[in-house]
Design an enzyme around this catalytic site. Structure first.
Site, short mmCIF file in Angstrom:
data_model
loop_
_atom_site.label_atom_id
_atom_site.label_comp_id
_atom_site.label_asym_id
_atom_site.label_seq_id
_atom_site.Cartn_x
_atom_site.Cartn_y
_atom_site.Cartn_z
N LYS A 179 -9.57 -23.11 42.42
CA LYS A 179 -9.88 -22.54 43.72
C LYS A 179 -8.61 -22.57 44.55
O LYS A 179 -8.23 -23.59 45.12
CB LYS A 179 -10.99 -23.30 44.44
N GLU A 255 -3.51 -35.41 45.58
CA GLU A 255 -2.15 -35.34 46.13
C GLU A 255 -2.32 -34.98 47.59
O GLU A 255 -2.65 -33.83 47.92
CB GLU A 255 -1.33 -34.27 45.42
N CYS A 289 4.53 -31.45 51.50
CA CYS A 289 4.13 -32.85 51.68
C CYS A 289 5.32 -33.76 51.41
O CYS A 289 5.33 -34.91 51.84
CB CYS A 289 2.94 -33.19 50.79
N GLU A 386 2.12 -35.84 60.48
CA GLU A 386 2.79 -34.92 59.55
C GLU A 386 3.09 -33.61 60.29
O GLU A 386 2.19 -32.93 60.76
CB GLU A 386 1.88 -34.68 58.34
P1 ADP Z 1 -3.82 -27.52 54.56
O1 ADP Z 1 -4.00 -28.30 55.82
O2 ADP Z 1 -2.52 -27.70 53.89
O3 ADP Z 1 -4.28 -26.10 54.64
P2 ADP Z 1 -6.29 -28.26 53.38
O4 ADP Z 1 -6.59 -29.64 52.92
O5 ADP Z 1 -7.02 -27.73 54.54
O6 ADP Z 1 -4.75 -28.24 53.54
O7 ADP Z 1 -6.50 -27.23 52.18
C1 ADP Z 1 -6.16 -27.48 50.86
C2 ADP Z 1 -7.19 -26.85 49.95
O8 ADP Z 1 -8.45 -27.41 50.24
C3 ADP Z 1 -7.36 -25.34 50.12
O9 ADP Z 1 -7.62 -24.76 48.86
C4 ADP Z 1 -8.57 -25.24 51.02
O10 ADP Z 1 -9.27 -24.02 50.85
C5 ADP Z 1 -9.39 -26.39 50.52
N1 ADP Z 1 -10.35 -26.90 51.50
C6 ADP Z 1 -10.23 -26.96 52.84
N2 ADP Z 1 -11.31 -27.51 53.41
C7 ADP Z 1 -12.16 -27.80 52.40
C8 ADP Z 1 -13.47 -28.40 52.33
N3 ADP Z 1 -14.12 -28.81 53.42
N4 ADP Z 1 -14.03 -28.54 51.11
C9 ADP Z 1 -13.38 -28.16 50.01
N5 ADP Z 1 -12.16 -27.60 50.00
C10 ADP Z 1 -11.55 -27.41 51.17
#
Ligand code: ADP
Length: 482
Positions: A179, A255, A289, A386
């Site tokens: 995903k 990670e 990161c 961050e």
């Molecule tokens: P960033 O802040 O770097 O965008 P995120 O942690 O929000 O990092 O996103 C990293 C990944 O996690 C992406 O693929 C995003 O679609 C997914 N993601 C974000 N929120 C959720 C959630 N509540 N459940 C599952 N996956 C999520």
């Protein structure tokens, strides 16, 4: 320079070896340099996720039984295909993520290396035969693929974060559903197509693009056939996913975020430290990161370091990543620019001073200028949160001990950088830093052959290196006597 997507290239879900649309409609992928839509991709639904899990579970028995040499050769062929498609992949990343072409090209190299490295590891999965201490019994251990894996990736390294998970999972004999982040699905789809061309059987790898991550991932983690979650992203989302994974005791690799310190000791070669800082801070516009988040610089060299860093950062040419002369591209989104601006403003309110930049640029596109902040209090927002952008906060320190104490005073523990002319001194500092990785006189640690990962709230597990494949294997013990 072109802002058009390279011709061809998949824009659909990839399930069971076929490219499909979704009943969930579509969402737009934006070019962060212009804020304009590049194209639309399917907004995958929980039903699409279940179809992908169906495919991955049906393919598992066959893939797990495929000769390691055959798995290895498909991975190796994918490495070659990434080389052959280098320019197109780099252009795609630049367009959907904003990074410069130079950064995108370097990422194609880094990302593809995971296929080559794990092609080499696929044929070296070993078990053991031990003799029990009593002398009569034998202890046989076998390494088995963990099963169907859900791989969730972020937007900042659209190729490498995917291949760092896909390659070891496939090498181990697992089947996967990827995903990708909603901001950057196109690169993952392009890599899936290359794997398909390299001969990967249907169902072994599936890709679900979606702008409903929470719903779709919840559906996957509720499905007992998913046995492994590997996630790269924010600590906040990682924590939420760990709770969901706990429901079914799903194995996890995480990670997560960092607050990475960059230590310049009193005896450092300041010019080398500035060069390293440019890499550690400015690669990917600071959106990593592993980006240096805090510069802990001995007060004897702090002014010189700040002045030289200011000159170098101030000399960077800002523009769309697709212009080959650009050295600092846009941030991923308007929200990201707002977040960086907010951290800088709150940090200035604590008494820090601006040596360079400090204010977001006007649109179009999502730009934040290279920024240097000096005399930054150690408990200010820029030093504790961050930043994920091109902002370098400099904190003067009086000793190695103080630098280490400040470096460790965080819930994160991903990577640290240490500059010193005395290797013994640098190693002594490295030993005391609570992190998963240390760069000594280097501003970049990433290497497909090295174990990447963090301690504390920066994560669980390692990616790459000999360790990377372990995350996708489990040990079966057979008790025997003969
Ligand atoms: P960033 O802040 O770097 O965008 P995120 O942690 O929000 O990092 O996103 C990293 C990944 O996690 C992406 O693929 C995003 O679609 C997914 N993601 C974000 N929120 C959720 C959630 N509540 N459940 C599952 N996956 C999520």
């Amino acid at each position: 320079m072109t802002d058009a997507l390279p011709p061809g290239g998949p824009r659909q879900l990839f399930i069971d070896g076929a490219w499909r649309d979704s009943d969930g409609g579509t969402f737009d992928v934006l070019n962060p340099a212009t804020g304009q839509a590049l194209c639309a991709v399917p907004a995958g639904t929980p039903d699409d996720m279940r179809s992908a899990i169906d495919a991955a579970s049906q393919a598992l028995a066959g893939w797990r039984a495929t000769a390691p040499r055959v798995r290895s050769e498909i991975l190796r062929a994918t490495w070659q295909k990434m080389q052959d498609n280098r320019q197109r992949l780099a252009q795609l990343m630049t367009l959907e993520m904003g990074k410069t072409l130079a950064d995108a090209d370097a990422e194609v190299t880094y990302a593809s290396e995971f296929f080559r490295w794990f092609a080499e590891e696929a044929v070296r999965i070993t078990g053991e035969l031990r003799t029990a201490p009593g002398g009569n019994n034998r202890i046989l251990t076998l390494r088995r693929p963990v099963g169907v894996c859900l791989l969730i990736t972020p937007w900042n390294f659209p190729a490498a974060m995917a291949t760092r998970k896909i390659a070891p999972a496939l090498a181990a004999g697992c089947t996967v559903i990827v995903k990708p982040a909603e901001e950057t699905p196109l690169t993952t789809l392009a890599i899936a197509e290359l794997l398909q061309e390299a001969g990967l059987p249907a169902g072994v790898l599936n890709v679900i693009t979606t702008d409903r991550a929470r719903e779709v991932v919840e559906a996957a983690l509720a499905d007992p056939r998913v046995r492994k979650l590997s996630f790269t992203g924010s600590t906040q989302v990682g924590r939420a996913l760990l709770k969901q994974a706990a429901e079914r005791v799903v194995a996890t690799s995480m990670e997560l975020g960092g607050n990475d310190p960059f230590l310049v000791l009193a005896d450092a070669d300041v010019d080398a430290a500035v060069d390293g800082a440019m890499t550690a801070k400015m690669r990917n516009g600071g959106q990593a990161c592993t980006a240096a988040n805090r510069f802990l610089v001995h007060r004897d060299v702090a002014d010189e370091f700040a002045a030289k860093l200011r000159t170098k950062m101030g000399g960077l040419r800002v523009g769309p990543g697709s212009d080959p002369s650009t050295q600092l591209g846009p941030m991923i989104s308007a929200k990201a620019v707002g977040g960086i601006a907010d951290i800088v403003e709150r940090t200035l309110a604590t008494g820090a001073r601006v040596a360079l930049g400090g204010r977001p640029a006007d649109g179009p596109g999502f730009f934040y200028p290279a920024t240097v902040l000096t005399d930054v209090p150690r408990d200010s927002p820029a030093a504790t949160e961050e930043i994920f952008g091109p902002v370098a906060p400099i904190i003067p320190v009086v000793s190695d001990e103080e630098a280490v104490a400040i470096a460790n005073a965080t819930e994160y523990g991903l990577v640290a950088y240490v500059y010193s002319r005395d290797l013994g001194r640098a190693l002594a500092v490295a030993e005391r830093l609570e992190v998963g990785m240390v760069g000594i006189n280097r501003g970049l640690v990433s290497d497909a052959a090295a174990p990447f990962g963090g301690v504390k709230q920066s994560g669980i597990g390692r990616e790459g290196g000999f360790e990377g494949i372990d995350e996708y294997l489990e040990t079966k013990y057979v008790a025997a006597i003969w």
